[in-house]
Design a protein around this motif. Structure first.
Motif, mmCIF file in Angstrom:
data_model
loop_
_atom_site.group_PDB
_atom_site.id
_atom_site.type_symbol
_atom_site.label_atom_id
_atom_site.label_comp_id
_atom_site.label_asym_id
_atom_site.label_seq_id
_atom_site.Cartn_x
_atom_site.Cartn_y
_atom_site.Cartn_z
ATOM 1 N N VAL A 155 41.714 39.740 35.131
ATOM 2 C CA VAL A 155 42.970 39.233 35.688
ATOM 3 C C VAL A 155 44.141 39.564 34.762
ATOM 4 C CG1 VAL A 155 44.203 37.156 36.436
ATOM 5 C CG2 VAL A 155 41.743 37.362 36.840
ATOM 6 N N ARG A 204 44.543 41.125 40.232
ATOM 7 C CA ARG A 204 43.269 41.745 39.857
ATOM 8 C C ARG A 204 42.829 42.681 40.970
ATOM 9 N NH1 ARG A 204 37.897 38.420 39.273
ATOM 10 N NH2 ARG A 204 37.093 40.544 39.357
ATOM 11 N N TYR A 256 39.750 44.212 43.369
ATOM 12 C CA TYR A 256 38.455 43.884 43.952
ATOM 13 C C TYR A 256 37.814 45.151 44.503
ATOM 14 C CZ TYR A 256 39.870 39.014 43.676
ATOM 15 O OH TYR A 256 40.270 37.780 43.216
ATOM 16 N N CYS A 265 41.182 36.421 52.977
ATOM 17 C CA CYS A 265 42.303 35.553 52.590
ATOM 18 C C CYS A 265 42.982 34.870 53.773
ATOM 19 C CB CYS A 265 43.349 36.365 51.828
ATOM 20 S SG CYS A 265 42.835 36.931 50.205
ATOM 21 N N TRP A 281 44.844 29.139 39.831
ATOM 22 C CA TRP A 281 44.835 30.441 40.480
ATOM 23 C C TRP A 281 43.749 31.338 39.898
ATOM 24 C CZ3 TRP A 281 46.590 30.151 44.923
ATOM 25 C CH2 TRP A 281 47.767 29.474 45.237
ATOM 26 N N ASP A 282 43.479 31.232 38.596
ATOM 27 C CA ASP A 282 42.360 31.978 38.025
ATOM 28 C C ASP A 282 41.047 31.568 38.691
ATOM 29 O OD1 ASP A 282 43.841 33.500 36.302
ATOM 30 O OD2 ASP A 282 43.305 32.403 34.487
ATOM 31 N N LEU A 292 40.848 33.213 42.118
ATOM 32 C CA LEU A 292 40.480 34.624 42.066
ATOM 33 C C LEU A 292 38.999 34.798 41.763
ATOM 34 C CD1 LEU A 292 43.498 36.220 40.141
ATOM 35 C CD2 LEU A 292 43.110 36.132 42.612
ATOM 36 N N ASP A 331 36.269 36.662 44.214
ATOM 37 C CA ASP A 331 35.410 37.743 43.745
ATOM 38 C C ASP A 331 33.954 37.469 44.108
ATOM 39 O OD1 ASP A 331 34.932 40.189 42.018
ATOM 40 O OD2 ASP A 331 33.695 38.712 40.973
#
Length: 212
Positions: free
Chosen positions: A11, A32, A34, A45, A139-140, A143, A147
């Protein structure tokens, strides 16, 4: 097992500002890549049947002008939707309104680069207390969940995600995320000592470990 170091290093994080009609706002941006085509990432999403597999249950109308609600978290209004490359929405939580913008673009190797920007009016006192990690860590985690879903087609239930967050592995993820947000804050011009103190408070809040 989750490779925490790999996930953190995948990220990119940025702290900044943006001028809105109501005045200057603070921004945190995560991005990031994907290993999935744009259309698949877009569907993950925006499809209400897939969102709960990596984030949390959602209800409402996911269309321009429609309102959505993430169960147990934020809700808001979809302000713009340009499939399959971008959408924007308000992010309403705890009586406050901020904004998110998501952008998708193909990369050179057939994957997808996702960029999410969160824009919010944050008063100086609260920013000094917790810094960008207050929202950046969340938010991390988002993500990371995306993933896992894109890689396997499965995901974690909110209960499983909560249990993982309380594990040693999950706490290490939070600590490393907080550290990286501290570094992004310093890179954006924050006083180093103040930024590190804010990051320590944020890490303690997320991991429920008292400050030393």
């Amino acid at each position: 097992m989750i490779d925490v170091t790999h996930q953190i290093n995948a990220v990119r994080r940025k702290v900044g500002t943006r001028v809105l009609e109501a005045g200057e706002a603070r921004t945190v941006t995560v991005s990031r890549t994907y290993d999935a085509p744009v259309e698949d990432v877009w569907d993950a999403c925006t499809n209400p049947e897939r969102i709960p597999r990596w984030l949390m249950p959602v209800s409402g109308e996911l269309r321009p002008g429609g309102r959505y609600q993430l169960h147990g978290n934020a809700g808001g209004k979809v302000e713009r939707c340009d499939p399959p490359t971008s959408f924007a929405a308000t992010w309403e939580y705890g009586g406050e309104v901020s904004w998110i913008e998501v952008r998708l673009a193909p990369d050179a190797e057939g994957g997808t680069r996702l960029v999410l920007e969160h824009i919010a009016h944050v008063d100086d006192v609260r920013w000094a207390e917790f810094g960008p990690g207050a929202v950046g860590i969340g938010w991390d985690q988002m993500l990371l969940g995306l993933d896992a879903h894109l890689s396997s087609g499965a995901g974690m239930t909110p209960q499983e995600a909560e249990a993982w967050g309380a594990s040693e592995e999950g706490r290490r993820f939070v600590a490393l995320s907080s550290q990286r947000w501290c570094e992004a804050n310093i890179a954006a011009g924050a006083d180093e000592a103040a930024a590190r103190a804010a990051a320590a408070r944020t890490t303690a809040f997320y991991t429920d470990v008292p400050e030393s």
